[in-house]
Every structure is written in C-alpha cells, then in structure tokens.
Design an enzyme around this catalytic site. Structure first.
Site, PDB file in Angstrom:
ATOM      1  N   CYS A 229      44.992  36.928  28.593  1.00 16.02           N
ATOM      2  CA  CYS A 229      44.521  36.022  29.863  1.00 16.02           C
ATOM      3  C   CYS A 229      44.642  34.750  29.870  1.00 16.02           C
ATOM      4  O   CYS A 229      45.510  34.052  30.012  1.00 16.02           O
ATOM      5  CB  CYS A 229      43.392  36.807  30.437  1.00 16.02           C
TER       6      CYS A 229
ATOM      7  N   SER B   3      30.973  43.147  67.994  1.00 17.93           N
ATOM      8  CA  SER B   3      30.614  42.375  68.942  1.00 17.93           C
ATOM      9  C   SER B   3      31.528  42.108  69.929  1.00 17.93           C
ATOM     10  O   SER B   3      31.040  41.429  71.055  1.00 17.93           O
ATOM     11  CB  SER B   3      29.898  41.072  68.072  1.00 17.93           C
TER      12      SER B   3
ATOM     13  N   GLU C  35      43.158  43.706  30.128  1.00 21.36           N
ATOM     14  CA  GLU C  35      41.990  43.264  29.181  1.00 21.36           C
ATOM     15  C   GLU C  35      41.119  44.051  29.328  1.00 21.36           C
ATOM     16  O   GLU C  35      40.585  44.711  30.425  1.00 21.36           O
ATOM     17  CB  GLU C  35      41.697  41.712  29.739  1.00 21.36           C
TER      18      GLU C  35
ATOM     19  N   LYS D 265      40.402  37.438  21.389  1.00 20.12           N
ATOM     20  CA  LYS D 265      40.584  36.524  22.073  1.00 20.12           C
ATOM     21  C   LYS D 265      40.185  35.081  21.681  1.00 20.12           C
ATOM     22  O   LYS D 265      38.908  34.927  20.958  1.00 20.12           O
ATOM     23  CB  LYS D 265      40.004  36.732  23.530  1.00 20.12           C
TER      24      LYS D 265
END
Length: 706
Positions: free
Chosen positions: A175, A357, A45, A114
């Site tokens: 999509c 750490s 896309e 789309k």
C-alpha cells in the site's frame, strides 16, 4: 521454454473481525484464480482480519484468530499448487507488524513486514504497528506451534527479501510504500525483480482514482515490469468505503482493470503476460541498466516452482486496456450506495427511514437509496447469489427476487415529510412527488402538536412564551423556537424507525438516515441533535456543489422529473414563519456565506492547512477581481468565527461516508479542539494590519493619479 505467466489479484469485501467470512472470501478468490490458470494470487492488505480493526490490533485475540485462519488456509486443498500472498498482523519479538505471508503447498516462503506505514488522514497505522526499517535484511521468525505442526518448519525468513522462482523474481510492496518518494519497487526492479505486488487497504475519495493508476503506470514505465495491485472493497465497519480498483499493469500499460464500486464480495482479475516483454523493454533503457549495475542486492528466497509452463507457445496473451474512470457524480451515485448496502445487510436491519424535506440534501439521500436498489436488482439479474440471499433476509421473504428498483425501494425505504406551521406547500409537494417516483413508502405528518407541547412545558415553568423575530421576538427566542422544531423531528424519526414496521405487523427496525452535507457541517449550520443526528449519513462527506451534480445525474439516468423542481428551489430550513405563505428563510442568507465559498474555505482550511491569516493572504489574490481586501477580510473572519463557534457540533456528527478530503469529521479525520477563542484576537489583528496597509497604499496610489 516457458516464459508466459498467469497472475491473479483481487478485491475482497472483507469485514473487520469477521474471521469466518474473511476466510471464505479468501478461499473463494484463490479457487477462482486457480480456475483461471493463475499460479500466483495476491490479496488485499490485512485481508485475514479485515483492514479496519483499529484498536482491536492491540488484542492478542486478533493475532491468535489471524493465525488460526492462516492455518486453515495452509491446510486447505484449495491453496495447493499456487503461490498465495495473504495479509495479516504478526508479532515478531514482541513487536506487531503489518505483514504479507507468502506460502506454497503448506510451506511458508517469506513473511514480508510493511516498511512504510500510512499515518495521515484516516490512517493511524503507527498507532498499532511498527515499520520494518532494516532494508534488505531478514531474520528468523519462529513459527507458533499450530503452524509448525502443519508446515513442519521451525523458522521462516522474516524481513525485506524477494522470491526467486525457477522462471522469474517477485517482490512485494504494501500500500503506502507505492506512495513514498523512494518506493521499494525502484531498487527491486533494478535488482532484477520482474513482478511487483502491492496489497492495499485504500479507501474512496472523490476524484482520486487516477492517483493509484498513475503511480502504477509510471512505476512500470520507468523501470519496466509487471505490477499487481489488490485492494479491499466495501464498508468494513466504519465511515470508509474501500474502492477496489484492483489492476494488473506491465511496462506502463494496464492489462486488467477491476471495478471501483460493485456489490460482488469477491472479484478476481487475471492476466497472462510474457516475461520476455519485460526483459526486452528493460534491455534498451541504458540509464536504468547503469543504475542496476550499482544497486545493492536483495536477499532471495529460492522457490522450486514456476509461474509459467513449458509448453506455452499457443497460450493467448492479455491485451492492454484503456482505464475507464467514473465522473464525480457517478462516483457519488455508486460509492455511498454500495456503502449503504453493506451497512444495511451487516447491521441486520430491515431498511431505512429518511426525513424527506423536499430539498436537495434529503432528496440526494433518497436517490442514493434508490441507486442502491438499482444496483441490487442488477446484481441479482447477473446471478449474484450472495446479494439475493441478503435481500431476502432484509425483506424477510425467502422466495423474494427483486426485479424493479421502485418495488424494492418500497420495501426498504420509508420517507417522511414532517410539516410544521412554517412549512410551505411547495416543499411538501416536492417531497411527495419524489417519494412517488422512487417508490418509497411515504408518510406525511404534522409536528406542531409536539412543538406546542414542548413549548407549553417551558411556558408553564417560566411564565414566559418566546416568539419569533418576525413577530417581534429576539434572535435568542427565534433560534430556540427553530431548534425545538428541528429536535422534535429527530425524536419522531427515531420513534417511527423503531415502530413503523411493528405497526404494520412486520419484524425488525429501520436505520435512520441523516442528510447534512459536508459544507453545512464545516460551518456548523445544523442544530445539534436534530435530523442531522441519525444512524448513518451517506452524504455527510459530500459538498453541496457535488450533490447538485449528482441529483442532476439521477434525474436523467433514473428518469426522476421530480428532481427538477428540487434543483431549482432555494435551499431552506423552513424553521421560521412563512411570509404570505411563501418561504422567508434561505440557507445561504442564514449562513451569511454561499455554498461555493464554503467549499473554498473548507479546502484551504483542511487540505492547504491554512489558519485565518494564511487564508486571508491566499484569498486576497484568488478573489482580487471580485472583492476588496476589506471584503476578503470580513468573509474570512466571519467564516472562522462561525466555524470555531460551532466546532463542538462536530463531536456529535452522525457517522458519514468519507468522500471529501476537506471533511470536518472530528472522529478520526480532522482532529481539532472544540472549545476555541472564537474572537481569534491575534490572528484577526494580523489580518487587520494587512488590510489597513493595503488600503493606505491604495489611497496613496489614487492621490498620485490626481
């Protein structure tokens, strides 16, 4: 008579607004597809401009440069004799659409806009685009002159139509349309479309890979047909990692699976499939055929081209494959590591600086860099020339070839243990052991002189010297003293990131890595502008529970025994004075909530969309065997009080890899106010009313027993 078709789909590591790079990757994918015998190529896309352009879609430049790339594609000899399906934004009658442009031999066949736009979570497509809402209708699109000059066409069809070649019928969905309750492939399939294509811009979320696969296999199980899915991959400029998983399916089975995570910028999948298998599969589903007889037809664009060859009897067909999924721990080891690689090479920095750490979070972040180094070495070993060129640029050595992840890690990762008078020997040793095993360049330093200097300024001005609660001070004093230590560490991290390479006579600077997990961010258990403030945070979207599983995986897979002691140690900030040389402060005691509980709160708040009262009602049942109604109420109130009190910290969160669907990222994903009434008077009163009713009923039940 030909009936076997070879089709190609791909996953491309596109980069927003990198028109030059995007063009080259598209051309390379078409070249590979043709080399593999494909006569149709599907791309991701919005691949021409890159999916993540966001508000750049408003700019006419984005539309112009996309058209220029389209012109270059039309003109290239590489695109001849193959149907090319590319994604780009197009303005039609002054409205912007997210489109597929399908062309063959310098002629545009169809522009398909789309029809269902993604607009939830991280997606904001309705902000930039308008959905095409005229089902099964097309209009004439007047081509810009630069395209007319190439195609010799004045207008092309624009809208909801399908392609009819000499041997089959092809239909597009884009999509989100696959995820809608009434996907286009349903009616297209009933109208005789045999090949469905889906161009996606879909990002990684932990444990979600199966959703795409299930939707595609179910679509072709019910309706028959061949289904191609293309997707973007990589970091295209922000917090998201697009996770590939390109695929080709037919009649409910998978025939080609693309990788979910890899350092390959261009990945092309092909499959050779028999159209007669689609036709015979459909022929015996009578319910489908009854529905097909009533369906409204789609406009067809006739294409004088075949996907099959006349003489294909001996052409071998692709075989079905079993989809292989990664475990969540494997997803963490691969996704954020690939995202870090893209971020490092595209930001043109020389490596990473990580405050280490000795705890799980910073240890997991160090492991992600080590995993990245491991993937880089593997890619180079398998002949990936782009990765080799990038790593040589990063380390500033043109003859360098990485072979050992430890050695590469020493070149790109600097770790630093910043001790204070409140640090224990155990955390110092754990940090040093891990650094030695992964090969990072490790620095040990003490921040006490800087902390004393800052506090000295305060005492000089006010005449007051705050002390820790353990030494008789108030909670306000204690918190301020802890925050000064934390913020001094951030200042030192940035200083060393900017100048440590300079001090060694090497060019460039380092990216500072943050390591606050998603649960701590949710509760606000971090100091604003401390070491959680960094350039990027690869674990900021990952829960503590998942991080521990990932660290366990690294310990076994990468043979890092130092991680064992990190896993069994209690999580601690080490900002309060030690008690007899031992850690006196743990994270869960500080927070007043366990990490396991935080994950539950996070999912209910974001995914289940619950406020305080709904969450109380839900947890009342979920925790009925371990908590009284009063205890549930107290826990919910404590969470919402702390969450709302600290929500302002989300506005300054370091950009983090998006992996968890309950992320509190304030930038785009989790939009909330950051000034709350932290007392929640109405909501908490509703909870209290329910608790009192339940307690009264419980007492009556007990009285009845007596």
């Amino acid at each position: 008579m030909g009936r076997k078709v070879t089709v190609a789909t791909c996953a491309l590591n596109q980069w927003a607004l990198d028109f030059e790079g995007n063009l080259q990757r598209i051309l390379k994918s078409i070249e590979i597809a043709k080399h593999k015998g494909a006569r149709y190529r599907l791309g991701p896309e919005l691949e021409i401009c890159g999916y993540g352009c966001w508000d750049h879609y408003y700019e006419s430049d984005t539309l112009l440069h996309s058209l220029q790339v389209l012109a270059a594609l039309l003109e290239s000899p590489v695109t001849q004799d193959i149907i090319c399906d590319v994604g780009m934004p197009i303005m039609h009658r002054n409205v912007r659409y997210n489109c597929r442009v399908i062309f063959l031999n310098r002629k545009i066949l169809l522009i398909r806009p789309k029809m269902a736009l993604a607009n939830e979570g991280n997606y904001r497509e309705l902000r930039w685009f308008t959905p095409w809402s005229r089902s099964r209708q097309t209009e004439d699109y007047f081509l810009p002159r630069m395209i007319q000059d190439l195609t010799k066409q004045e207008t092309v069809p624009f809208g909801d139509a399908v392609l009819s070649t000499r041997d089959t019928c092809i239909g597009s969905e884009v999509c989100e349309e696959l995820w809608t309750p009434r996907s286009p492939h349903v009616d297209m399939g009933l109208d005789g479309v045999e090949i469905f294509t889906n161009a996606s811009g879909s990002h990684h979320v932990l444990r979600k890979a199966h959703a795409r696969v299930d939707l595609v296999t179910m679509a072709t199980t019910k309706n028959g047909g061949i289904y191609l899915l293309a997707n973007q991959k990589g970091c295209d400029g922000d917090r998201l990692y697009y996770d590939g998983c390109a695929l080709i399916a037919m009649n409910g089975s998978i025939f080609a699976q693309g990788s979910q995570f890899s350092l390959d910028d261009v990945e092309v999948l092909t499959a050779t499939l028999d159209l007669e298998d689609v036709r015979s599969y459909r022929a015996e589903i009578s319910s489908r055929n009854l529905a097909a007889s009533k369906v409204s037809p789609y406009p067809r664009v006739k294409v004088d081209f075949s996907l099959s060859c006349h003489e294909d009897l001996l052409e071998p067909l692709s075989e079905p494959v079993e989809w292989k999924y990664h475990s969540p721990a494997e997803e963490i080891s691969l996704g954020p590591a690939c995202w870090l690689w893209d971020f490092l090479r595209r930001s043109q920095q020389a490596g990473f600086f990580l405050p280490l750490s000795g705890g799980v979070d910073s240890g997991a972040t160090a492991c992600l860099v080590y995993s990245m180094c491991h993937q880089v070495c593997e890619a180079v070993k398998h002949g990936n020339q782009e990765v080799l060129a990038d790593v040589r640029t990063i380390v500033n050595q043109t003859s360098y070839t990485p072979q050992d992840p430890r050695e590469l890690c020493g070149r790109v990762l600097t770790t630093c243990y910043m001790a204070s008078e409140n640090s224990s020997q155990e955390t110092c040793s754990r940090a040093g052991d891990l650094a030695q095993q992964i090969g990072s360049r490790h620095i040990g330093l003490n921040i006490d002189p800087a902390v004393k200097a800052v506090m000295g300024i305060f005492s000089l001005v006010t005449g007051k010297s705050p002390v820790f609660a353990a030494h008789g001070g108030s909670s306000r004093e204690s918190l301020a003293l802890q925050n000064v230590q934390a913020r001094v560490r951030m200042v030192i991290a940035y200083l060393f990131a900017q100048l440590s390479l300079w001090s060694r006579g090497a060019p460039g600077r380092l990216l500072v890595l943050g390591s606050a997990n998603v649960d701590e961010s949710l509760l606000g258990y971090l100091t604003k502008y401390d070491c959680s403030s960094a350039d990027v945070n690869p674990i900021g979207g990952i829960s503590k529970t998942d991080l521990r599983a990932f660290v366990q995986l690294c310990m076994e897979r990468f043979e890092l025994p130092a991680l064992q002691s990190i896993l069994v140690a209690p999580a601690t900030a080490e900002l309060e004075p030690l008690a007899h040389g031992r850690v006196s402060q743990t994270d869960e005691e500080d927070m007043g909530v366990t990490y396991a509980e935080l994950s539950v709160y996070g999912r209910l708040r974001k995914i289940a969309k619950m406020g305080p009262y709904s969450m109380f009602c839900k947890l009342l049942y979920m925790w009925k065997d371990v908590c009284t109604p009063r205890q549930v109420a107290d826990k919910v109130k404590r969470f919402f009080s702390k969450y709302s009190m600290n929500r302002h910290k989300m506005t300054t969160l370091t950009p983090a890899y998006h992996a968890e669907s309950y992320s509190p990222d304030d930038n785009r994903f989790d939009l909330r106010p950051f000034l709350y009434n932290t007392r929640w008077p109405w909501q908490f009163r509703c909870i209290e009313t329910q608790v009192l009713q339940l307690e009264r009923r419980q007492r009556q039940d007990l009285d009845g027993v007596d």
